[in-house]
Design an enzyme around this catalytic site. Structure first.
Site, PDB file in Angstrom:
ATOM      1  N   GLU A  14       0.829  -1.211   0.000  1.00 28.14           N
ATOM      2  CA  GLU A  14       0.000   0.000   0.000  1.00 28.14           C
ATOM      3  C   GLU A  14       0.867   1.266   0.000  1.00 28.14           C
ATOM      4  O   GLU A  14       0.461   2.306  -0.517  1.00 28.14           O
ATOM      5  CB  GLU A  14      -0.909  -0.026   1.246  1.00 28.14           C
ATOM      6  CG  GLU A  14      -2.155   0.829   1.104  1.00 28.14           C
ATOM      7  CD  GLU A  14      -3.192   0.527   2.195  1.00 28.14           C
ATOM      8  OE1 GLU A  14      -3.586  -0.649   2.336  1.00 28.14           O
ATOM      9  OE2 GLU A  14      -3.612   1.454   2.890  1.00 28.14           O
TER      10      GLU A  14
ATOM     11  N   HIS B 168       7.027 -26.742   0.057  1.00 27.81           N
ATOM     12  CA  HIS B 168       6.347 -27.800  -0.693  1.00 27.81           C
ATOM     13  C   HIS B 168       5.225 -27.205  -1.533  1.00 27.81           C
ATOM     14  O   HIS B 168       4.278 -27.890  -1.900  1.00 27.81           O
ATOM     15  CB  HIS B 168       5.822 -28.854   0.280  1.00 27.81           C
ATOM     16  CG  HIS B 168       6.932 -29.453   1.078  1.00 27.81           C
ATOM     17  ND1 HIS B 168       7.623 -30.574   0.682  1.00 27.81           N
ATOM     18  CD2 HIS B 168       7.530 -29.027   2.223  1.00 27.81           C
ATOM     19  CE1 HIS B 168       8.580 -30.835   1.571  1.00 27.81           C
ATOM     20  NE2 HIS B 168       8.543 -29.908   2.504  1.00 27.81           N
TER      21      HIS B 168
ATOM     22  N   LYS C  61     -13.267   3.074  -0.995  1.00 31.00           N
ATOM     23  CA  LYS C  61     -14.084   3.443   0.167  1.00 31.00           C
ATOM     24  C   LYS C  61     -15.223   4.363  -0.273  1.00 31.00           C
ATOM     25  O   LYS C  61     -16.368   4.215   0.155  1.00 31.00           O
ATOM     26  CB  LYS C  61     -13.223   4.164   1.215  1.00 31.00           C
ATOM     27  CG  LYS C  61     -12.287   3.263   2.006  1.00 31.00           C
ATOM     28  CD  LYS C  61     -11.636   4.037   3.159  1.00 31.00           C
ATOM     29  CE  LYS C  61     -10.711   3.169   3.986  1.00 31.00           C
ATOM     30  NZ  LYS C  61     -10.141   3.827   5.156  1.00 31.00           N
TER      31      LYS C  61
HETATM   32  O1  PA5 Z   1      -3.004   1.815   5.984  1.00 32.38           O
HETATM   33  C1  PA5 Z   1      -4.066   2.399   5.807  1.00 32.38           C
HETATM   34  O2  PA5 Z   1      -4.171   3.629   5.917  1.00 32.38           O
HETATM   35  C2  PA5 Z   1      -5.334   1.627   5.484  1.00 32.38           C
HETATM   36  O3  PA5 Z   1      -5.085   0.301   5.189  1.00 32.38           O
HETATM   37  C3  PA5 Z   1      -6.290   1.725   6.655  1.00 32.38           C
HETATM   38  O4  PA5 Z   1      -5.691   1.192   7.798  1.00 32.38           O
HETATM   39  C4  PA5 Z   1      -7.603   0.993   6.388  1.00 32.38           C
HETATM   40  O5  PA5 Z   1      -8.164   1.419   5.200  1.00 32.38           O
HETATM   41  C5  PA5 Z   1      -8.584   1.213   7.534  1.00 32.38           C
HETATM   42  O6  PA5 Z   1      -8.790   2.567   7.739  1.00 32.38           O
HETATM   43  P1  PA5 Z   1      -9.379   3.127   9.082  1.00 32.38           P
HETATM   44  O7  PA5 Z   1      -8.413   2.806  10.174  1.00 32.38           O
HETATM   45  O8  PA5 Z   1      -9.511   4.592   8.876  1.00 32.38           O
HETATM   46  O9  PA5 Z   1     -10.682   2.450   9.295  1.00 32.38           O
END
Ligand code: PA5
Length: 463
Positions: free
Chosen positions: A291, A320, A433
């Site tokens: 990410e 394996h 989202k």
């Molecule tokens: O790393 C990130 O920013 C995302 O993966 C968030 O953790 C994830 O989308 C969840 O978001 P939130 O903590 O606002 O619910």
């Protein structure tokens, strides 16, 4: 520093022309130093607030430990509702440090509540959770930095309604902790109004960099883990990561080796722990690496489409399964092994004199076997000229896990700086989202819905 980093098998000396020439450290000294300076000057500021997490006050931690100890006394189950960075850190670290079958142990032995980290909205999973927990003795940490994520808000709504029905409103409130950005977001507003216990996520601590704040610490403290020791380990790695000499700074070093490997077309980064306790560390790594580094544009606004696809594997299990591909498939992977020097248990392979055919195994331990298999895989990869490096934890405990987490965060930050991208945003996630909000009819997302409706699907392509 307790962790040890062996990068021999990344270099030309070991894997020939598939490896990296030590000469690049000099050739690229300027880019390395620019990336280093960028991360160092940003520490504790903007989205790099995570760098300050190891240094919170004892007073702050003492309050948390005392609150969580009281929860530990009362709770038979502790449930984390969250997704992405709000779940993967808690899951990875708790799994590393508690008994591998924690939930199946009797309470007198586990000395802490059963743990459930619920990071999906599969209705069957929610139902299954409700089938196994007793709401009277279940406590919840609802974790969402933004306070807006549909998945987590839905879990919260379902749970709170059930708790109120089962326990009455006043008692229900006592079973919920909310971990979110103070003063911002839907969940914060609800939590304030309802009077839940609230812990804050710093404004500049992004989800995947948040495990060492209450997002993770609450769970670890409820389980009775030593969070101060964990933060001490993280502080050690933060100090090491501030060393300007790349050969003494493993996060900068491996970020650079990965970056150089990407230039050679190594587009996949595998994390392969040789320990079941570290299995979910690979999930944590996949998120932080994927990410953070998968980006369409760089900081100059140029379209770059960069990133290295993270993959998870488990030693020895995946020897394996996937290792055939790693050894003989395309030259597009860097494999990072997580090794453990001293496992917390020793199991001797029974020396049964009657079964002669298995002589070579008798008297050895599973500890020797798993480490021999790791070294054997490392050797096989090296022989096939496959890039790999090994991080060794002397033992899996709060301190080494703290070091490891901080290492991953700095490694990712340095890699992003080398790639000249914004490591800390996630526009690709945000788009999904918003589209979810639109599809569920949230006010303000009407235009997004029109856009979605415009993405026509032809029936001729559906069979
Ligand atoms: O790393 C990130 O920013 C995302 O993966 C968030 O953790 C994830 O989308 C969840 O978001 P939130 O903590 O606002 O619910």
């Amino acid at each position: 520093m307790k962790l040890k980093f062996d990068y021999n098998n990344m270099m030309v000396d070991a894997i020939g022309d598939k490896g990296i020439c030590p000469c690049v450290f000099d050739k690229k000294a300027q880019s390395i130093s620019d990336a280093y300076n960028k991360v160092m000057t940003g520490r504790g500021k903007g989205w790099q607030e995570w760098a300050d997490l190891p240094y919170v006050s004892d007073e702050y931690l003492d309050e948390m430990i005392s609150y969580c100890s009281a929860v530990r006394e009362k709770a038979d189950s502790f449930v984390v509702f969250g997704i992405g960075g709000s779940a993967l850190g808690p899951l990875a670290v708790a799994s590393a440090l508690i008994h591998l079958h924690h939930n199946e142990l009797p309470k007198e032995v586990r000395k802490a509540p059963k743990l459930y980290v619920e990071d999906n909205v599969d209705p069957e999973r929610m139902k299954a959770l409700l089938d196994v927990i007793d709401l009277k003795t279940a406590y919840f940490n609802v974790v969402t930095k933004s306070g807006e994520t549909s998945e987590t808000l839905s879990q919260f709504l379902i749970l709170y309604a059930l708790l109120k029905k089962e326990l009455g409103e006043e008692e229900a409130k006592k079973h919920i902790i909310v971990t979110t950005t103070i003063g911002k977001g839907t969940l914060y507003n609800v939590a304030e109004k309802e009077g839940f216990k609230i812990y804050g996520v710093g404004a500049g601590v992004g989800g995947r960099f948040s495990v060492l704040c209450p997002v993770g610490l609450i769970t670890f403290a409820v389980l009775g883990l030593d969070i101060k020791k964990m933060l001490r380990g993280a502080a050690v790695m933060a100090d090491v990561s501030a060393n300007a000499d790349i050969r003494k700074n493993p996060a900068l070093l491996t970020a650079f080796l990965q970056y150089e490997s990407m230039q050679k077309g190594y587009n996949v980064s595998v994390l392969m722990p040789y320990a079941d306790s570290l299995k979910y560390m690979a999930d944590f790594y996949c998120q932080i690496w994927g990410e953070s580094l998968g980006k369409a544009v760089d900081l100059d606004g140029k379209t770059v489409y960069v990133g290295q696809t993270p993959a998870k594997a488990l030693g020895v299990t995946d020897q394996h399964s996937q290792v055939q591909l790693y050894t003989e498939g395309p030259f597009d992977k860097v494999v990072t092994f997580l090794a453990v020097e001293n496992y917390r248990d020793t199991v001797v392979i029974t020396d049964d004199r009657d079964v002669n055919a298995c002589d070579f195994l008798k008297g050895h331990t599973l500890n020797e076997l798993i480490n021999a298999e790791r070294k054997a895989t490392e050797f096989a990869l090296r022989k096939a000229q496959r890039a790999n490096f090994t991080i060794t934890l002397p033992v899996v405990d709060e301190e080494t896990v703290g070091e490891l987490l901080m290492y991953f965060m700095y490694e990712t930050a340095f890699a992003g700086a080398l790639m000249n991208i914004d490591t800390f945003n996630q526009p690709g996630v945000e788009e999904g989202k918003k589209a979810t909000f639109a599809m569920l009819g949230r006010a303000g997302y009407e235009q997004k819905m029109e856009e979605i409706n415009g993405a026509e699907k032809k029936s001729e392509y559906i069979i």
